[in-house]
Design a protein around this motif. Structure first.
Motif, PDB file in Angstrom:
ATOM      1  N   ALA A 136       0.136  11.235  12.011  1.00 38.48           N
ATOM      2  CA  ALA A 136       0.470  11.923  10.877  1.00 38.48           C
ATOM      3  C   ALA A 136      -0.435  11.974   9.752  1.00 38.48           C
ATOM      4  CB  ALA A 136       2.033  11.914  10.835  1.00 38.48           C
ATOM      5  N   ALA A 184       0.093  -1.130   4.552  1.00 41.78           N
ATOM      6  CA  ALA A 184      -0.424   0.336   4.262  1.00 41.78           C
ATOM      7  C   ALA A 184      -1.622   0.767   3.476  1.00 41.78           C
ATOM      8  CB  ALA A 184       0.391   1.950   4.877  1.00 41.78           C
ATOM      9  N   VAL A 185      -2.386  -0.221   3.718  1.00 42.24           N
ATOM     10  CA  VAL A 185      -3.902  -0.571   3.088  1.00 42.24           C
ATOM     11  C   VAL A 185      -4.549   0.173   3.634  1.00 42.24           C
ATOM     12  CG1 VAL A 185      -2.744  -2.547   1.295  1.00 42.24           C
ATOM     13  CG2 VAL A 185      -4.463  -2.491   3.532  1.00 42.24           C
ATOM     14  N   GLY A 220       0.792   4.256  -0.338  1.00 46.08           N
ATOM     15  CA  GLY A 220      -0.023   5.837  -0.502  1.00 46.08           C
ATOM     16  C   GLY A 220       1.002   6.851   0.397  1.00 46.08           C
ATOM     17  N   LEU A 221       0.126   7.733   0.638  1.00 43.64           N
ATOM     18  CA  LEU A 221       0.710   8.644   1.306  1.00 43.64           C
ATOM     19  C   LEU A 221       0.974   8.636   2.737  1.00 43.64           C
ATOM     20  CD1 LEU A 221       0.637  11.870   2.919  1.00 43.64           C
ATOM     21  CD2 LEU A 221      -1.385  11.165   3.784  1.00 43.64           C
ATOM     22  N   ILE A 222       0.504   7.667   3.732  1.00 42.29           N
ATOM     23  CA  ILE A 222       1.615   6.890   5.067  1.00 42.29           C
ATOM     24  C   ILE A 222       2.404   6.023   4.743  1.00 42.29           C
ATOM     25  CG2 ILE A 222       0.825   5.965   7.093  1.00 42.29           C
ATOM     26  CD1 ILE A 222       0.283   7.817   7.237  1.00 42.29           C
ATOM     27  N   GLY A 238      -2.929   8.965  -2.105  1.00 42.64           N
ATOM     28  CA  GLY A 238      -1.982   7.860  -3.033  1.00 42.64           C
ATOM     29  C   GLY A 238      -0.375   8.331  -3.111  1.00 42.64           C
ATOM     30  N   GLY A 254       1.130  -1.441  -0.070  1.00 40.70           N
ATOM     31  CA  GLY A 254       0.067  -0.015  -0.201  1.00 40.70           C
ATOM     32  C   GLY A 254       1.166   1.468  -0.537  1.00 40.70           C
ATOM     33  N   SER A 282      -5.533   3.239  11.589  1.00 46.31           N
ATOM     34  CA  SER A 282      -6.034   4.128  12.064  1.00 46.31           C
ATOM     35  C   SER A 282      -6.632   3.486  13.532  1.00 46.31           C
ATOM     36  CB  SER A 282      -6.692   5.127  11.275  1.00 46.31           C
ATOM     37  OG  SER A 282      -5.985   5.955  10.442  1.00 46.31           O
ATOM     38  N   MET A 285     -11.958   4.990   2.723  1.00 53.04           N
ATOM     39  CA  MET A 285     -10.698   4.991   3.752  1.00 53.04           C
ATOM     40  C   MET A 285     -11.150   5.563   5.461  1.00 53.04           C
ATOM     41  SD  MET A 285      -7.012   6.658   4.487  1.00 53.04           S
ATOM     42  CE  MET A 285      -7.399   8.483   5.383  1.00 53.04           C
ATOM     43  N   SER A 331       1.163  -2.265  -4.851  1.00 52.68           N
ATOM     44  CA  SER A 331       0.015  -1.266  -4.324  1.00 52.68           C
ATOM     45  C   SER A 331      -0.992  -2.319  -4.976  1.00 52.68           C
ATOM     46  CB  SER A 331       0.013  -0.299  -4.545  1.00 52.68           C
ATOM     47  OG  SER A 331       0.226   0.248  -3.620  1.00 52.68           O
ATOM     48  N   ARG A 332      -2.486  -2.586  -5.106  1.00 49.71           N
ATOM     49  CA  ARG A 332      -3.608  -3.198  -5.767  1.00 49.71           C
ATOM     50  C   ARG A 332      -3.575  -2.062  -7.133  1.00 49.71           C
ATOM     51  NH1 ARG A 332      -9.629  -2.920  -3.302  1.00 49.71           N
ATOM     52  NH2 ARG A 332      -8.899  -0.375  -4.260  1.00 49.71           N
ATOM     53  N   GLY A 339       0.256   0.751   9.395  1.00 49.43           N
ATOM     54  CA  GLY A 339      -0.314   2.111  10.406  1.00 49.43           C
ATOM     55  C   GLY A 339      -1.797   1.917   9.707  1.00 49.43           C
ATOM     56  N   PRO A 391       0.529   5.726  13.412  1.00 49.25           N
ATOM     57  CA  PRO A 391       1.091   6.995  12.879  1.00 49.25           C
ATOM     58  C   PRO A 391       0.626   8.321  13.223  1.00 49.25           C
ATOM     59  CG  PRO A 391       1.230   6.328  10.798  1.00 49.25           C
ATOM     60  CD  PRO A 391       0.802   5.395  11.047  1.00 49.25           C
TER      61      PRO A 391
HETATM   62  P1  NAD Z   1      -3.730   6.120   0.525  1.00 46.46           P
HETATM   63  O1  NAD Z   1      -5.082   5.679  -0.170  1.00 46.46           O
HETATM   64  O2  NAD Z   1      -2.706   7.051   0.185  1.00 46.46           O
HETATM   65  O3  NAD Z   1      -3.083   4.698  -0.262  1.00 46.46           O
HETATM   66  C1  NAD Z   1      -2.831   3.735   0.277  1.00 46.46           C
HETATM   67  C2  NAD Z   1      -2.324   1.798  -0.684  1.00 46.46           C
HETATM   68  O4  NAD Z   1      -3.280   1.035  -0.320  1.00 46.46           O
HETATM   69  C3  NAD Z   1      -2.995   3.150  -2.414  1.00 46.46           C
HETATM   70  O5  NAD Z   1      -1.656   2.744  -3.158  1.00 46.46           O
HETATM   71  C4  NAD Z   1      -3.668   1.705  -2.393  1.00 46.46           C
HETATM   72  O6  NAD Z   1      -3.205   1.265  -4.122  1.00 46.46           O
HETATM   73  C5  NAD Z   1      -3.516   0.563  -1.928  1.00 46.46           C
HETATM   74  N1  NAD Z   1      -4.449  -0.121  -1.880  1.00 46.46           N
HETATM   75  C6  NAD Z   1      -5.574  -0.529  -1.526  1.00 46.46           C
HETATM   76  N2  NAD Z   1      -5.897  -1.363  -1.487  1.00 46.46           N
HETATM   77  C7  NAD Z   1      -4.921  -2.739  -1.590  1.00 46.46           C
HETATM   78  C8  NAD Z   1      -5.166  -3.744  -1.644  1.00 46.46           C
HETATM   79  N3  NAD Z   1      -6.163  -4.470  -1.115  1.00 46.46           N
HETATM   80  N4  NAD Z   1      -4.141  -4.819  -1.255  1.00 46.46           N
HETATM   81  C9  NAD Z   1      -2.684  -3.567  -1.665  1.00 46.46           C
HETATM   82  N5  NAD Z   1      -2.732  -1.878  -1.738  1.00 46.46           N
HETATM   83  C10 NAD Z   1      -3.850  -1.595  -1.681  1.00 46.46           C
HETATM   84  O7  NAD Z   1      -4.109   5.695   1.923  1.00 46.46           O
HETATM   85  P2  NAD Z   1      -3.081   6.382   3.024  1.00 46.46           P
HETATM   86  O8  NAD Z   1      -3.249   7.788   3.416  1.00 46.46           O
HETATM   87  O9  NAD Z   1      -1.751   6.060   3.467  1.00 46.46           O
HETATM   88  O10 NAD Z   1      -3.857   5.322   4.299  1.00 46.46           O
HETATM   89  C11 NAD Z   1      -3.416   3.974   4.598  1.00 46.46           C
HETATM   90  C12 NAD Z   1      -3.249   3.629   6.020  1.00 46.46           C
HETATM   91  O11 NAD Z   1      -3.122   4.347   7.186  1.00 46.46           O
HETATM   92  C13 NAD Z   1      -5.107   3.539   6.244  1.00 46.46           C
HETATM   93  O12 NAD Z   1      -4.753   1.781   6.692  1.00 46.46           O
HETATM   94  C14 NAD Z   1      -5.117   4.728   7.206  1.00 46.46           C
HETATM   95  O13 NAD Z   1      -6.133   4.416   7.732  1.00 46.46           O
HETATM   96  C15 NAD Z   1      -3.657   4.760   8.582  1.00 46.46           C
HETATM   97  N6  NAD Z   1      -3.107   5.928   8.360  1.00 46.46           N
HETATM   98  C16 NAD Z   1      -4.212   7.326   7.452  1.00 46.46           C
HETATM   99  C17 NAD Z   1      -3.681   8.526   8.149  1.00 46.46           C
HETATM  100  C18 NAD Z   1      -3.776   9.790   6.866  1.00 46.46           C
HETATM  101  O14 NAD Z   1      -4.368  10.994   7.782  1.00 46.46           O
HETATM  102  N7  NAD Z   1      -4.576   9.592   5.742  1.00 46.46           N
HETATM  103  C19 NAD Z   1      -2.813   8.836   8.781  1.00 46.46           C
HETATM  104  C20 NAD Z   1      -2.565   6.905   9.404  1.00 46.46           C
HETATM  105  C21 NAD Z   1      -3.052   6.019   9.006  1.00 46.46           C
END
Ligand code: NAD
Length: 284
Positions: free
Chosen positions: A124, A69-70, A11-13, A130, A9, A97, A231, A34-35, A95, A122
């Protein structure tokens, strides 16, 4: 130093952890999965990962540390897919939530390897998603909460703590239930409120006219309503009871405010607003 980090995963985290550890030269190689193929290629071209794996199995097979971090709704299937491919000495962390649901799905899917799983969160983020949203300094001066359980290997927890400290974050340990209650109050409920307010205004016929006059206060309050809908659906469903308890408390409070406005009870309004102002001013 981590030899091979697998990020599931990116993405951002996940992407921000990879970029941060790379910038500190704390990792030799980052493999990402990533998916969507598009997200994998984007992460590769942005230099977040060194190698894009075609499957979860391929990503984790030689990894020393696996960071999941999915979105919360995908955690269980990701753990199940990686379980038999992880090296016996590798450490897995995440990571997500909300922690109770992640811990229970990891316990079920990882079997004997569950002791190598260090649940984490985290504190943060931004409202962006993405790979393109990831940046190396996201975790600097932020808090990371680890919620190890009775089965968790303490050496694994220590290693993950050190990994996060390298990003410039401060690491805390917390009980799973306590984490979920605290985060429901400081993060999950505020997101629900922001989504509700902005969604409510968006349904009005005069929405454009109303929002044209939105100033700084509205922008501050509504920023988190730009967060990813899927999310946040997953987080709400994963931390259901804690959020429902707080919504109940919230309804009681808002009903009293409504009543006070109806009855011109300015004294009550000042009491509530002053209590809130004092609490905020003393902490931020
Ligand atoms: P994001 O959408 O930026 O990234 C998620 C990634 O996971 C994407 O690249 C997506 O393609 C991939 N993905 C989705 N489903 C998948 C699967 N089945 N198999 C493999 N990859 C898959 O999301 P994010 O903000 O990075 O959040 C990721 C995790 O971190 C979540 O669980 C979220 O609860 C947690 N989180 C988010 C934040 C925030 O502020 N965004 C903060 C702390 C924790």
């Amino acid at each position: 130093m981590i030899n091979r980090l697998a990020v599931i995963g990116v993405g951002l985290i996940g992407g921000s952890l990879a970029l941060s550890l790379k910038s500190k030269e704390a990792v030799n190689e980052v493999v990402g999965y990533s998916r969507s193929d598009e997200a994998r290629q984007e992460a590769l071209s942005l230099g977040i990962i060194d190698k894009a794996a075609d499957s979860i199995a391929e990503a984790v097979v030689d990894a020393d540390v696996v960071f999941v971090a999915v979105p919360m709704g995908a955690m269980a299937s990701v753990f199940a897919e990686m379980s038999e491919h992880i090296r016996p000495e590798a450490i897995i962390t995440d990571g997500g939530s909300a922690k109770a649901q992640v811990v229970s799905s990891a316990r079920e899917a990882l079997g004997d390897k569950f002791k190598q799983f260090v649940p984490g969160h985290p504190i943060a983020g931004t409202e962006k998603s993405g790979p393109a949203a990831a940046f190396a300094t996201l975790y600097e001066n932020h808090r990371i909460v680890l919620t190890p359980v009775s089965e968790t290997d303490s050496a694994a927890t220590a290693k993950i703590k050190m990994m996060w400290q390298l990003t410039g974050a401060e690491v805390f340990e917390m009980d799973v239930e306590h984490h979920d209650t605290v985060l429901a109050a400081t993060s999950h409920l505020p997101h629900v409120l922001a989504f509700n307010l902005v969604g409510m205004l968006a349904q009005r016929d005069d929405c454009d006219e109303v929002l044209r006059y939105a100033a700084g206060g509205f922008r501050d309050f509504s920023r988190i309503a730009s967060s990813d809908a899927v999310m946040w659906r997953d987080i709400c469903l994963a931390n259901k009871q804690a959020i429902l308890d707080l919504l109940d408390e919230f309804h009681q409070g808002i009903n009293k405010i409504e009543q006070a406005i109806k009855e011109d009870d300015g004294e009550y309004l000042v009491e509530v607003f002053e209590r809130a102002k004092k609490a905020r001013d003393s902490r931020f």
